[in-house]
Motif scaffolding. Structure first.
Motif, PDB file in Angstrom:
ATOM      1  N   LEU A   1       0.812  -1.218   0.000  1.00  0.00           N
ATOM      2  CA  LEU A   1       0.000   0.000   0.000  1.00  0.00           C
ATOM      3  C   LEU A   1       0.843   1.264   0.000  1.00  0.00           C
ATOM      4  CD1 LEU A   1      -2.914  -0.876   2.469  1.00  0.00           C
ATOM      5  CD2 LEU A   1      -3.092  -0.467   0.018  1.00  0.00           C
ATOM      6  N   LEU A   2       1.943   1.264   0.758  1.00  0.00           N
ATOM      7  CA  LEU A   2       2.735   2.481   0.890  1.00  0.00           C
ATOM      8  C   LEU A   2       3.726   2.675  -0.251  1.00  0.00           C
ATOM      9  CD1 LEU A   2       3.546   2.723   4.714  1.00  0.00           C
ATOM     10  CD2 LEU A   2       1.704   3.780   3.415  1.00  0.00           C
ATOM     11  N   LEU A   3       4.379   1.594  -0.682  1.00  0.00           N
ATOM     12  CA  LEU A   3       5.419   1.755  -1.701  1.00  0.00           C
ATOM     13  C   LEU A   3       5.340   0.725  -2.817  1.00  0.00           C
ATOM     14  CD1 LEU A   3       8.450   2.725   0.557  1.00  0.00           C
ATOM     15  CD2 LEU A   3       7.283   4.182  -1.084  1.00  0.00           C
ATOM     16  N   LEU A   9     -11.640   1.332   4.139  1.00  0.00           N
ATOM     17  CA  LEU A   9     -10.628   0.792   5.045  1.00  0.00           C
ATOM     18  C   LEU A   9      -9.219   1.013   4.510  1.00  0.00           C
ATOM     19  CD1 LEU A   9     -11.830  -2.622   6.541  1.00  0.00           C
ATOM     20  CD2 LEU A   9     -11.308  -0.504   7.742  1.00  0.00           C
ATOM     21  N   SER A  10      -9.021   0.747   3.215  1.00  0.00           N
ATOM     22  CA  SER A  10      -7.691   0.906   2.622  1.00  0.00           C
ATOM     23  C   SER A  10      -7.271   2.372   2.610  1.00  0.00           C
ATOM     24  CB  SER A  10      -7.658   0.326   1.209  1.00  0.00           C
ATOM     25  OG  SER A  10      -8.532   1.041   0.356  1.00  0.00           O
ATOM     26  N   VAL A  31     -10.738  -6.968  -5.422  1.00  0.00           N
ATOM     27  CA  VAL A  31     -10.112  -5.754  -4.877  1.00  0.00           C
ATOM     28  C   VAL A  31      -8.594  -5.801  -5.029  1.00  0.00           C
ATOM     29  CG1 VAL A  31     -11.959  -5.234  -3.240  1.00  0.00           C
ATOM     30  CG2 VAL A  31     -10.118  -6.790  -2.558  1.00  0.00           C
ATOM     31  N   ILE A  32      -8.095  -6.534  -5.997  1.00  0.00           N
ATOM     32  CA  ILE A  32      -6.650  -6.617  -6.201  1.00  0.00           C
ATOM     33  C   ILE A  32      -6.064  -5.259  -6.548  1.00  0.00           C
ATOM     34  CG2 ILE A  32      -6.849  -7.204  -8.654  1.00  0.00           C
ATOM     35  CD1 ILE A  32      -4.255  -8.586  -6.137  1.00  0.00           C
ATOM     36  N   HIS A  33      -6.900  -4.357  -7.090  1.00  0.00           N
ATOM     37  CA  HIS A  33      -6.430  -3.015  -7.439  1.00  0.00           C
ATOM     38  C   HIS A  33      -5.992  -2.235  -6.204  1.00  0.00           C
ATOM     39  CE1 HIS A  33     -10.244  -1.207  -5.990  1.00  0.00           C
ATOM     40  NE2 HIS A  33     -10.800  -2.325  -6.447  1.00  0.00           N
ATOM     41  N   ILE A  34      -6.472  -2.626  -5.029  1.00  0.00           N
ATOM     42  CA  ILE A  34      -6.080  -1.947  -3.796  1.00  0.00           C
ATOM     43  C   ILE A  34      -4.579  -2.124  -3.544  1.00  0.00           C
ATOM     44  CG2 ILE A  34      -6.359  -1.970  -1.275  1.00  0.00           C
ATOM     45  CD1 ILE A  34      -8.655  -0.685  -2.766  1.00  0.00           C
ATOM     46  N   LEU A  35      -4.026  -3.274  -3.920  1.00  0.00           N
ATOM     47  CA  LEU A  35      -2.617  -3.566  -3.660  1.00  0.00           C
ATOM     48  C   LEU A  35      -1.694  -2.923  -4.686  1.00  0.00           C
ATOM     49  CD1 LEU A  35      -2.812  -7.344  -2.664  1.00  0.00           C
ATOM     50  CD2 LEU A  35      -2.768  -5.334  -1.175  1.00  0.00           C
TER      51      LEU A  35
END
Length: 635
Positions: free
Chosen positions: A192-194, A385-386, A213-217
């Motif tokens: 999520l961060l980098l 949440l993300s 929701v793979i796009h979240i990663l």
């Protein structure tokens, strides 16, 4: 061409309505610039590219540039060459290192002196399989090298850009060690961060994929927008000082591009950062740009620097998702179902998620062949949440260096939120019946599907009769194509020897039936077989045990496995060697005189090399699936 365009542009300023020749010159100039850009970025076109100096045994020096996602057996890296066989050269290859032979990972900037053989990246080794070689070609990678401990020597470390990017990225990520998070939580934070997903375990990735929701990663517009908003909030006081607006613009753009570098310059990140850079420049000039123009300009800028990104899946999905959200905005922006902002927020999340999903649906079917039906429920919870995890993660990251004790307190909340998100996604993914998998989808279907969607939206904007006819015509053509494709797949017959490492896999396709010959106990779960069946639009499958003699049309195929037992009643046309049989191939060839000899991937490499040499001496065609991929016999 540029001169002609300049003259026509000058003349066009004298007319309110533009002439056709100006539009034509613009089109030709754009096409010419595209071809020039592509040729400039095609590395083998340069004389000093390493591919012009390769031999059977190469001596090369260079540096590790990037660690890729490993598999269960090997680590993979991009390796930049600066000299090959004593000559200065450039280029990038895929370096594969066995985890058993090399437990310690390499780092960006590590200099290596390697002696080995550069081999071309193998094309699709089985039918309807992902073409990894084609993908690597888009990254200007054309060869691979399997590194062994005795064939290389580390000669130091080069402090280049790749080195510093990895050092600073690791410094940021390793700051989370004070929280003693589990591996699963750390992997989500890193992603999520980098954008670092190399060590993400398969089960987590599968859960996120099947929940939709793979796009979240993958760092995308949502992440950059949150980061952009946080930056503007903290540096807002700069507007009160002289040249504060310029300083604000430089800080925002500089920070975003540093973040893009640290996260690996993926297609979605670059797209988002370029777009927000253009928006920031517009705000600095007190001008607001048309979103379609911003999309087009950002795409043009990116493709000028890397035209191969046009074929990148992330690039395509990212732009189509944003375009869908913008284009369909008039149909959902007025949806206010409640006077409560919280309710309307979740309505916005659902509608935007749905619109984006509709836009990328054809591409998702083409590349991934599955549709998660519960993506609504997943996104309803995961997007808020993300977003919270991302904001809290950035705060915790800053506190890790400033006030570690306070960071640990906020870290507990961060860890709990990520665990909650992972458990919810795992629960959604557990409903397997709501994930439609192995959907056959060809490129022609992709084009017609998008044509149908575009004509539908055009009709919704202006409900004219001619636009309705266009939509109905495209829908009818799509249905005709589906029926035609289904009919064609049931025609003809073919026999396939698969490149399958664990067990021998043979298939015989006749009309609407695929007959499988294998001793695999779970053939239905074999990914090679599933891809083949999906490519044939999911025909009926009949499983049979592997036989010593298989007949296809008028050809006899003799199969010799590890037992080395065979019959000589009839001479076969094709000899198939599997499971490393201990035979005297010279004597066998003299007796049965086959026309072709095939060795599948279940054999030892040393055996294959010996058989290949024997066939070369006997002047008999030899096909090793581990080297050349699957073998096909067509009727």
């Amino acid at each position: 061409m540029a001169v002609v365009f300049g003259v026509l542009y000058r003349l066009s300023n004298k007319h309110f309505f533009q002439k056709k020749h100006f539009a034509l010159s613009t089109l030709v100039l754009s096409f010419s610039i595209g071809m020039l850009t592509q040729s400039l970025h095609h590395h083998p076109g340069y004389k000093n590219h390493y591919s012009h100096y390769t031999s059977e045994s190469d001596m090369l020096t260079g540096t590790i540039s990037e660690r890729l996602k490993p598999n269960a057996y090997a680590e993979k890296y991009y390796f930049k060459i600066d000299a090959l066989n004593g000559k200065n050269a450039f280029g990038k290859i895929l370096l594969t290192v066995s985890k058993k032979e090399q437990s310690k990972q390499f780092h960006s900037g590590d200099r290596l002196l390697i002696k080995g053989e550069l081999t071309p990246v193998v094309k699709s080794s089985n039918p309807y399989q992902f073409d990894y070689a084609s993908y690597l070609e888009k990254q200007n990678v054309y060869h691979q090298l399997y590194l062994k401990p005795e064939n290389y020597r580390k000669t130091g470390s080069e402090h280049n850009l790749d080195y510093y990017v990895e050092v600073y990225r690791n410094t940021l990520l390793h700051s989370f060690k004070i929280h003693q998070f589990s591996k699963d939580i750390n992997n989500i934070i890193y992603a999520l961060l980098l954008g670092q997903r190399q060590d993400m375990d398969l089960q987590t990735t599968t859960n996120y994929t099947e929940a939709g929701v793979i796009h979240i990663l993958a760092i995308s517009g949502l992440h950059i927008a949150i980061l952009y908003a946080m930056l503007l909030f903290f540096i807002k006081p700069l507007n009160r000082i002289k040249n504060g607006k310029l300083l604000q613009f430089l800080i925002v753009v500089g920070f975003l591009w540093v973040f893009a570098l640290l996260s690996g310059l993926s297609a979605s990140v670059v797209r988002s950062v370029v777009m927000f850079s253009i928006i920031s420049f517009g705000l600095y000039l007190n001008k607001s740009g048309n979103i379609y123009n911003i999309l087009a300009v950002s795409m043009l800028v990116i493709l000028l620097f890397n035209p191969n990104l046009l074929f990148d899946v992330g690039f395509q999905l990212s732009y189509i998702a944003v375009f869908s959200i913008v284009w369909l905005q008039p149909f959902y922006k007025s949806l206010k179902l409640s006077r409560y902002k919280v309710v309307n927020y979740f309505v916005d999340v659902l509608t935007i998620s749905f619109v984006a999903q509709i836009g990328v649906l054809p591409l998702s079917l083409y590349y991934f062949h599955q549709v998660p039906l519960l993506f609504f429920l997943a996104n309803l919870v995961v997007i808020p949440l993300s977003s919270f995890v991302l904001i809290l993660g950035i705060v915790v990251l800053a506190l890790n260096f400033i006030v570690p004790n306070i960071a640990i307190v906020f870290g507990k909340l961060l860890g709990f939120t990520i665990e909650l998100m992972n458990e919810y996604i795992a629960w959604i993914a557990s409903f397997k019946t709501f994930v439609i998998k192995d959907i056959p989808f060809s490129f022609s279907l992709l084009v017609l599907f998008y044509l149908m969607l575009i004509t539908l939206v055009l009709w919704l904007y202006e409900k004219e009769f001619r636009k309705l006819i266009l939509f109905l015509s495209s829908s009818f053509t799509l249905q005709i194509l589906i029926l035609s494709t289904l009919w064609q797949t049931k025609q003809g017959s073919e026999f396939i020897v698969f490149n399958n490492k664990k067990s021998t896999l043979l298939t015989e396709k006749r009309n609407n039936l695929i007959r499988v010959y294998t001793n695999d106990t779970l053939p239905q779960k074999n990914q090679n077989l599933k891809s083949y069946n999906r490519g044939n639009f999911n025909l009926d499958i009949e499983i049979r045990p592997l036989q010593n003699v298989v007949l296809f049309e008028e050809q006899k195929i003799l199969v010799i496995d590890s037992l080395g037992i065979y019959t000589l009643k009839q001479k076969p046309d094709i000899l198939l060697l599997t499971q490393s049989p201990k035979i005297n191939l010279n004597r066998l060839i003299e007796v049965i005189q086959p026309k072709v000899i095939i060795a599948d991937a279940t054999n030892y490499k040393s055996y294959i090399s010996r058989w290949k040499a024997t066939c070369g001496t006997k002047k008999i065609p030899f096909h090793a699936t581990a080297e050349k991929g699957f073998y096909k016999i067509e009727n």
